[in-house]
Design a protein around this motif. Structure first.
Motif, short mmCIF file in Angstrom:
data_model
loop_
_atom_site.label_atom_id
_atom_site.label_comp_id
_atom_site.label_asym_id
_atom_site.label_seq_id
_atom_site.Cartn_x
_atom_site.Cartn_y
_atom_site.Cartn_z
N TRP A 9 17.65 82.27 -48.46
CA TRP A 9 16.63 81.40 -49.10
C TRP A 9 17.26 80.29 -50.05
O TRP A 9 16.91 79.15 -49.75
N ARG A 10 17.56 80.76 -51.17
CA ARG A 10 18.17 79.87 -52.08
C ARG A 10 19.25 78.86 -51.69
O ARG A 10 19.52 77.77 -52.21
N PHE A 55 13.09 77.22 -46.20
CA PHE A 55 12.24 78.30 -45.85
C PHE A 55 11.08 78.40 -46.62
O PHE A 55 10.28 79.58 -46.64
N TYR A 98 11.02 83.19 -54.44
CA TYR A 98 11.40 83.63 -53.15
C TYR A 98 10.39 84.89 -53.02
O TYR A 98 9.83 84.99 -51.84
N VAL A 101 7.71 83.25 -51.50
CA VAL A 101 7.67 82.87 -50.06
C VAL A 101 7.58 84.13 -49.04
O VAL A 101 7.25 84.10 -47.96
N TYR A 107 8.30 81.67 -45.07
CA TYR A 107 9.66 81.71 -44.48
C TYR A 107 9.37 81.36 -43.01
O TYR A 107 10.18 80.93 -42.24
N ASN A 111 9.66 76.91 -42.11
CA ASN A 111 11.08 76.84 -41.91
C ASN A 111 11.32 75.16 -41.49
O ASN A 111 10.95 74.98 -40.46
#
Length: 114
Positions: A9-10, A55, A98, A101, A107, A111
């Motif tokens: 993700w990051r 995401f 995160y 998300v 996500y 996307n």
């Protein structure tokens, strides 16, 4: 789509310069322009970039290099903002984003590669 890892993700993002010409682009990336800096006056320090994670979610990088995170989605009792350069705090804030998300299934919906 399977759940993505924090590292995945990051590592997928775009740094979009925060200029009027990019407002429409940012809105199309699910970044509400009215939420940038959350109406906070940082003196003469303006957002330089909005880091938009492909995401889902985003945070600001200010002209002085500070990162700015706002977390209104955490609820009134846990809500907080962070401004600074401390790597441990940035990591904590990224993990909070995160988590949001993942729990919100952003996500799967946001996307930018789809």
């Amino acid at each position: 789509m399977k759940k993505i890892s924090f590292e995945e993700w990051r590592s997928h993002y775009y740094d979009v310069p925060f200029i009027e010409d990019n407002y429409e682009l940012l809105e199309s990336m699910q970044v509400p322009i009215e939420c940038i800096s959350n109406g906070i006056n940082f003196g003469n320090i303006e957002p330089k970039f909005v880091r938009v994670f492909t995401f889902g979610s985003w945070h600001e990088i200010l002209e002085n290099g500070d990162s700015y995170f706002m977390h209104p989605y955490l609820g009134i009792e846990e809500e907080y903002d962070y401004i600074g350069k401390d790597e441990k705090e940035i990591e904590k804030n990224l993990k909070d984003l995160y988590g949001y998300v993942i729990t919100s299934n952003l996500y799967k919906k946001n996307n930018l590669f789809n």
